[in-house]
Design an enzyme around this catalytic site. Structure first.
Site, PDB file in Angstrom:
ATOM      1  CG  HIS A  92       7.674  -3.955  -5.737  1.00  0.00           C
ATOM      2  ND1 HIS A  92       6.552  -4.235  -4.993  1.00  0.00           N
ATOM      3  CD2 HIS A  92       8.506  -3.247  -4.912  1.00  0.00           C
ATOM      4  CE1 HIS A  92       6.682  -3.733  -3.776  1.00  0.00           C
ATOM      5  NE2 HIS A  92       7.857  -3.136  -3.698  1.00  0.00           N
ATOM      6  CB  CYS A 100       3.114  -3.340  -4.482  1.00  0.00           C
ATOM      7  SG  CYS A 100       3.323  -3.834  -6.220  1.00  0.00           S
TER       8      CYS A 100
END
Length: 330
Positions: free
Chosen positions: A97, A211
């Site tokens: 992430h 992301c």
């Protein structure tokens, strides 16, 4: 909602690894442009998050104003997905992430900015099949989250926390205005990048919207505003690929699920997504994994939902792959 379908999807990836149609002059444009909206719609109450979205951020998405004389440090942030729950586990498979950090020289305040799913990854990757709704029901919104503080341990222990540049207060404020516009018009999360094959010159059919893509857009915007960004390490990011021949456009919900003539197609799409339904028992999950393998690999078929429309992908080897590849800073 953290769904069994997430586990199924990742298991399938690891198992395989170990009407806007955007046509120009009658020809499809590739990759299909990501659709933007005039404003972000309200969230359907059916969609529920296991972990609340942006719990410490401003409810209206506001970003603090910085004095023009301020100097703002910019940080590259990366950590394994669900690190708060599974530690470094998914990092071993390079499932990461990404986010951006900021630090004000004048106030000493630190901030984190990230873009992710409102209702967790499973809801953005696979839909719900509801008895009262014939069409698959998607909870696939994603959004930016800006909040005070940088959790140094969270980012640095199993990932990356690196200063990559500095901004003036004015550059930061200009970026903040761009973020709010970007966030209002780019509303849904897309897990998959779809390509014709793994080669560098492959045709890209669909781009992901996740992301890392938000981080890339932010870096490009900062560069446009005059910032100089650099990293001492290789800047790698997670990509989840599907490989297929040229996709076939099928239509949107009303075209497919509202037309009796397309009943067989509608049933086939529902059957496909039934494999990835949430809350399965372990036995059902194993059966579903085999069904997914049969559909994707043996029958070479995958239904993709993109821009709120369905496409059929004629799958081809290597079918699905997770990569951790370099994307240089702009």
């Amino acid at each position: 909602m953290f769904h069994t379908e997430v586990v199924l999807g990742l298991n399938l990836l690891l198992f395989l690894h170990v009407g806007a149609q955007f046509r120009i002059n009658g020809h499809q444009k590739w990759p299909v442009p990501y659709r933007r909206f005039d404003r972000r719609p309200d969230v359907d109450s059916y969609c529920q998050a296991l972990y609340p979205f942006c719990p410490t951020g401003d409810p209206d998405g506001r970003i603090p104003y910085m004095r023009d004389s301020d100097t703002i440090s910019v940080y590259r942030l990366q950590t394994p997905v669900w690190e708060f729950k599974y530690g470094s586990l998914l990092g071993k498979f390079h499932i990461m992430h990404d986010a951006v950090g900021f630090s004000s020289a004048e106030t000493g305040a630190n901030y984190t900015m990230e873009w992710y799913e409102l209702f967790q990854l499973g809801n953005c990757t696979f839909p719900h099949l509801r008895q009262e709704v014939y069409a698959p029901f998607w909870c696939n919104q994603g959004a930016a989250c800006f909040f005070e503080g940088i959790d140094d341990l969270h980012w640095s222990q199993n990932g990356t926390l690196e200063k990559i540049g500095v901004l003036t207060g004015q550059q930061f404020n200009d970026m903040a205005r761009w973020v709010q516009e970007d966030n209002e018009t780019g509303i849904y999360y897309e897990t998959w990048t779809v390509r014709s094959d793994p080669s560098p010159n492959a045709t890209v059919w669909f781009e992901s919207y996740d992301c890392s893509q938000f981080v890339h857009r932010t870096y490009r915007k900062l560069t446009e505003l005059g910032a100089k960004l650099s990293s001492r390490s290789q800047t790698n990011y997670t990509k989840i690929y599907l490989y297929s021949g040229e996709p076939t456009y099928l239509g949107n919900d009303s075209a497919i699920f509202g037309q009796p003539a397309l009943k067989n197609l509608a049933l086939d799409i529902r059957k496909f997504y039934h494999t990835f339904r949430p809350h399965q028992t372990f036995a059902d999950a194993m059966i579903s994994l085999l069904e997914a393998f049969e559909t994707v690999v043996l029958e070479r078929s995958f239904y993709l939902y993109y821009n709120f429309e369905y496409w059929r992908l004629p799958m081809k080897p290597p079918y699905v792959r997770i990569t951790y590849e370099e994307v240089p800073l702009p």
